[in-house]
Enzyme design. Structure first.
Site, PDB file in Angstrom:
ATOM      1  N   LYS A  56      -6.039 -12.051  11.512  1.00  0.00           N
ATOM      2  CA  LYS A  56      -5.503 -10.922  12.281  1.00  0.00           C
ATOM      3  C   LYS A  56      -5.172 -11.242  13.752  1.00  0.00           C
ATOM      4  O   LYS A  56      -4.061 -11.627  14.035  1.00  0.00           O
ATOM      5  CB  LYS A  56      -6.423  -9.718  12.160  1.00  0.00           C
ATOM      6  CG  LYS A  56      -6.439  -9.193  10.725  1.00  0.00           C
ATOM      7  CD  LYS A  56      -6.776  -7.737  10.597  1.00  0.00           C
ATOM      8  CE  LYS A  56      -6.376  -7.213   9.233  1.00  0.00           C
ATOM      9  NZ  LYS A  56      -7.486  -6.956   8.316  1.00  0.00           N
ATOM     10  N   TYR A 106     -14.616  -4.552   2.758  1.00  0.00           N
ATOM     11  CA  TYR A 106     -13.248  -4.959   2.436  1.00  0.00           C
ATOM     12  C   TYR A 106     -13.052  -6.375   2.957  1.00  0.00           C
ATOM     13  O   TYR A 106     -13.221  -6.642   4.150  1.00  0.00           O
ATOM     14  CB  TYR A 106     -12.207  -4.024   3.076  1.00  0.00           C
ATOM     15  CG  TYR A 106     -10.808  -4.513   2.807  1.00  0.00           C
ATOM     16  CD1 TYR A 106     -10.196  -4.276   1.577  1.00  0.00           C
ATOM     17  CD2 TYR A 106     -10.106  -5.269   3.754  1.00  0.00           C
ATOM     18  CE1 TYR A 106      -8.922  -4.760   1.304  1.00  0.00           C
ATOM     19  CE2 TYR A 106      -8.830  -5.744   3.481  1.00  0.00           C
ATOM     20  CZ  TYR A 106      -8.251  -5.490   2.259  1.00  0.00           C
ATOM     21  OH  TYR A 106      -6.994  -5.975   1.982  1.00  0.00           O
ATOM     22  N   TYR A 119       0.829  -1.217   0.000  1.00  0.00           N
ATOM     23  CA  TYR A 119       0.000   0.000   0.000  1.00  0.00           C
ATOM     24  C   TYR A 119       0.861   1.264   0.000  1.00  0.00           C
ATOM     25  O   TYR A 119       0.578   2.220   0.744  1.00  0.00           O
ATOM     26  CB  TYR A 119      -0.944  -0.002   1.219  1.00  0.00           C
ATOM     27  CG  TYR A 119      -2.172  -0.857   0.967  1.00  0.00           C
ATOM     28  CD1 TYR A 119      -3.274  -0.326   0.319  1.00  0.00           C
ATOM     29  CD2 TYR A 119      -2.202  -2.193   1.337  1.00  0.00           C
ATOM     30  CE1 TYR A 119      -4.387  -1.099   0.057  1.00  0.00           C
ATOM     31  CE2 TYR A 119      -3.311  -2.984   1.064  1.00  0.00           C
ATOM     32  CZ  TYR A 119      -4.406  -2.426   0.425  1.00  0.00           C
ATOM     33  OH  TYR A 119      -5.494  -3.195   0.160  1.00  0.00           O
ATOM     34  N   ASP A 154     -17.318 -12.274   8.059  1.00  0.00           N
ATOM     35  CA  ASP A 154     -15.884 -12.008   7.982  1.00  0.00           C
ATOM     36  C   ASP A 154     -15.489 -11.280   9.265  1.00  0.00           C
ATOM     37  O   ASP A 154     -15.617 -10.066   9.373  1.00  0.00           O
ATOM     38  CB  ASP A 154     -15.572 -11.162   6.739  1.00  0.00           C
ATOM     39  CG  ASP A 154     -14.092 -10.814   6.636  1.00  0.00           C
ATOM     40  OD1 ASP A 154     -13.342 -11.088   7.593  1.00  0.00           O
ATOM     41  OD2 ASP A 154     -13.696 -10.258   5.590  1.00  0.00           O
TER      42      ASP A 154
END
Ligand SMILES: *Cc1c(COP(=O)(O)O)cnc(C)c1O
Length: 422
Positions: free
Chosen positions: A264, A143, A15, A235
């Site tokens: 995560k 996302y 990114y 999600d």
């Protein structure tokens, strides 16, 4: 050569526009909420290193467990073989997940956890002989990751722009609210013959801008999906493991999804690992004498024992009473700060769920992700020894749960100063 010069010769950062990127900060050590650079500067990691470090950096208990596992078994192929850490992690995770989840499928990260979930749903209908139900329903600003399937079910944005015509067709809907919920549920029932599944980030759309919505409307959507034979995928890659104030965001719902995606915080942010869990209904659709009904999916590092050991250690910490106390404390501190700044003229909106608080900067007209404001804010906070990475004009705090009230107050004060100065 300095580390920065060596980095510039060989590294392409995520990114990051490499043409004019700021020098990366060389980090040599982490401890709790702090990161230390090679010059001894200290930074508060207020974004949990891209939302993963739930218990703080270099946690000694996780380090000990990982180190012990490394000496026993570092890896083994997971087709045809199994091992204690993988089985134990599944045994401990399944009962923690809201609703009834029955099987765990391991993979490498959040994106792969989503890919697996999508494949489970698409092949579910295929295995049942239904060739009509192929459409995925998703939120406009969602996302779900950066691989192609995950990008496809994510909102179209500057991130997906070069690939848009290669992404598969998805039906995007607005976040549910009081006004549109009945339209959304009738959309589900009206299109159920072609809808395969609904994938959603429960309560908070993370990368989309920390957009928050109410559990009761999500519940209505899930109810409608259940009634109309549309499979559901939560999600919880970002929301899982305490982030929203409950262990999982879906605990705040009455209706529960068929599938969960986790990553995560799973390993406490120690290393990469993904989990896709499903209920018996999904799993059974793949049981057959017909080999074509097999889920032909797997990654080299499926169920890596080191990652499983990190996850088991992270779960121990998560389930300790102090952690829930910390989560509730961070939540309460955020609530006080919310009240303090909600009327500030530079605050366009402010929202909070659990340990996440997000402030949308009033910018007049320019709100784009690429506006200069984002970089100014980023550097302002770095200068104060705080790592905050605004999403465009939205600044958010998403800290490790162990952050102290003193450090939180320092971040709040710095934001308040930024509101006055920038
Ligand atoms: C970060 C994220 C992903 C992707 O996870 P990676 O590990 O970065 O591939 C998927 N879904 C959500 C909600 C996320 O926040």
């Amino acid at each position: 050569m300095s580390l920065i010069e060596r980095d510039k010769k060989v590294i392409w950062h995520p990114y990051t526009q490499m043409k004019d990127a700021q020098n990366p900060i060389p980090i040599v050590r982490g401890e709790g909420v702090y990161l230390y650079d090679e010059n001894g500067n200290k930074y508060i990691d207020a974004v949990s290193s891209w939302w993963v470090t739930i218990h703080g950096h270099a946690h000694p208990y996780i380090a000990e467990k990982v180190s012990a596992q490394l000496k026993e078994l570092e890896h083994v192929i997971f087709a045809g073989f199994t091992h204690e850490p993988a089985v134990l992690l599944a045994e401990r995770l399944l009962p923690l997940l809201p609703g009834k989840q029955d099987k765990i499928f391991y993979s490498d990260n959040g994106s792969t956890a989503v890919e697996v979930a999508l494949k489970m749903c698409l092949q579910y209908w295929n295995n049942k002989g239904n060739t009509q139900k192929k459409k995925v329903l998703a939120f406009k600003d969602a996302y779900h990751g950066d691989t192609f399937g995950a990008m496809s079910v994510s909102g179209r944005s500057i991130f997906t722009n070069p690939f848009n015509d290669l992404l598969f067709d998805v039906e995007f809907i607005d976040l549910p609210n009081e006004t549109n919920i009945s339209n959304l549920t009738s959309h589900v029932s009206g299109h159920s013959s072609e809808l395969c599944c609904f994938i959603f980030e429960p309560l908070i759309l993370g990368a989309g801008g920390m957009l928050m919505y109410e559990a009761k409307y999500l519940d209505e959507l899930l109810k409608s999906c259940k009634e109309n034979e549309v499979l559901t995928i939560a999600d919880e890659v970002m929301t899982g493991f305490g982030r929203t104030g409950t262990y999982f965001a879906c605990e705040q719902l009455k209706h529960h999804p068929d599938i969960f995606c986790l990553s995560k915080g799973l390993t406490g942010g120690t290393m990469s690992m993904g989990v896709t869990s499903c209920n018996e209904k999904i799993f059974e659709a793949f049981l057959s004498d017909d080999k074509l009904k097999t889920l032909y999916h797997g990654h080299s590092f499926t169920a890596n024992p080191i990652a499983c050991a990190a996850s088991l250690a992270s779960l121990d910490i998560l389930l300790a009473k102090e952690t829930l106390t910390n989560i509730k404390r961070v939540e309460a501190q955020h609530k006080i700060f919310y009240k303090q700044i909600e009327d500030h003229p530079k605050v366009r909106t402010i929202r909070q769920t659990g340990t996440i608080i997000a402030i949308e900067w009033e910018t007049g007209s320019d709100t784009s992700y690429l506006s200069g404001l984002r970089d100014r804010l980023y550097n302002y906070f770095l200068g104060k020894g705080i790592i905050l990475r605004p999403l465009g004009n939205i600044i958010y705090i998403l800290p490790p749960y162990v952050i102290s009230n003193v450090d939180l107050a320092y971040i709040y004060n710095s934001i308040q100063q930024a509101l006055d100065e920038i």
